[in-house]
Design a protein around this motif. Structure first.
Motif, mmCIF file in Angstrom:
data_model
loop_
_atom_site.group_PDB
_atom_site.id
_atom_site.type_symbol
_atom_site.label_atom_id
_atom_site.label_comp_id
_atom_site.label_asym_id
_atom_site.label_seq_id
_atom_site.Cartn_x
_atom_site.Cartn_y
_atom_site.Cartn_z
ATOM 1 N N GLN A 102 0.817 -1.254 0.087
ATOM 2 C CA GLN A 102 -0.003 0.224 0.058
ATOM 3 C C GLN A 102 0.784 1.304 0.016
ATOM 4 O O GLN A 102 0.503 2.413 -0.211
ATOM 5 C CB GLN A 102 -0.794 0.099 1.276
ATOM 6 N N TRP A 107 -5.188 3.256 -1.849
ATOM 7 C CA TRP A 107 -5.758 1.708 -1.695
ATOM 8 C C TRP A 107 -7.111 1.655 -1.290
ATOM 9 O O TRP A 107 -7.516 2.393 -0.234
ATOM 10 C CB TRP A 107 -4.850 0.975 -0.825
ATOM 11 N N GLY A 123 -5.735 1.938 3.949
ATOM 12 C CA GLY A 123 -6.587 2.063 2.739
ATOM 13 C C GLY A 123 -8.233 2.808 3.317
ATOM 14 O O GLY A 123 -8.329 2.865 4.415
#
Length: 213
Positions: A102, A107, A123
């Motif tokens: 990530q 994300w 995310g």
């Protein structure tokens, strides 16, 4: 080159042999139905043990696709985890690996039927996401430019069944990306009813290949 470039709803896309989808102009890489932790969920619910390598294999494949495409955004199109407990019980080394993937990019976890709630793994968590003319959601519900997953489509050619993208001029359904995932044949009633005419298939494997269904 083993990737396949094609156009869907006036948007240039690239299908990767792994089952990932690239939107080059937007710097987006999309993968669907990772089902991380499926072996854990099966052991927890039935006591049946499967080889415990599926998370490692799936994340390894995802890492390779990220290194190849260098996306600014990664979309996980629902059912990223086999259930929410599997997300919570993810091994620490796998969590760290996911955190590394990530780093430096956006994300997005799309809500799936197996993982309906937010996960504490970095995310953002949304029900659906629009990118230009495309709408990314887990289960097909209609509308031009829809990209969805859920059904794990497969298609057979020369007697061999392979995970496949299915698409027409309205919608695109992604293959399952996870190591321990089954599939639904492209001629099944559940998939046929989603398309007004036989869709095109893009087979995954060593090379992405487009074939009519």
């Amino acid at each position: 080159m083993n990737n396949l470039s094609f156009t869907f709803c006036d948007t240039a896309l690239v299908a990767l042999p792994s089952g990932a989808l690239l939107v080059p102009a937007a710097g987006v890489l999309c993968v669907s139905d990772l089902h991380l932790g499926k072996a854990d969920r099966i052991a927890r619910r039935s006591g049946r043990m499967l080889p415990p390598y599926e998370v490692q294999e799936t994340l390894g494949k995802l890492e390779a696709d990220i290194l190849e495409t260098a996306p600014g955004t990664v979309i996980c199109l629902g059912d990223s985890f086999d259930d929410l407990a599997a997300a919570h019980d993810l091994a620490e080394n796998m969590r760290l690996w996911l955190t590394g993937l990530q780093a430096g990019r956006r994300w997005v976890w799309i809500e799936g039927n197996h993982d309906p709630g937010p996960v504490d793994l970095g995310g953002s968590h949304v029900r659906e996401l629009r990118v230009g003319a495309l709408v990314f959601r887990h289960i097909a519900s209609g509308g031009r430019g829809e990209v969805s997953g859920h059904y794990h489509p497969k298609h057979s050619i020369a007697g061999r069944s392979r995970p496949a993208f299915l698409f027409d001029d309205q919608r695109l359904i992604m293959p399952a990306y996870g190591t321990y995932t089954g599939g639904l044949h492209s001629q099944s009633a559940d998939l046929r009813r989603l398309f007004s005419a036989p869709p095109m298939a893009i087979l995954t494997g060593r090379k992405a290949i487009a074939v009519p269904t």
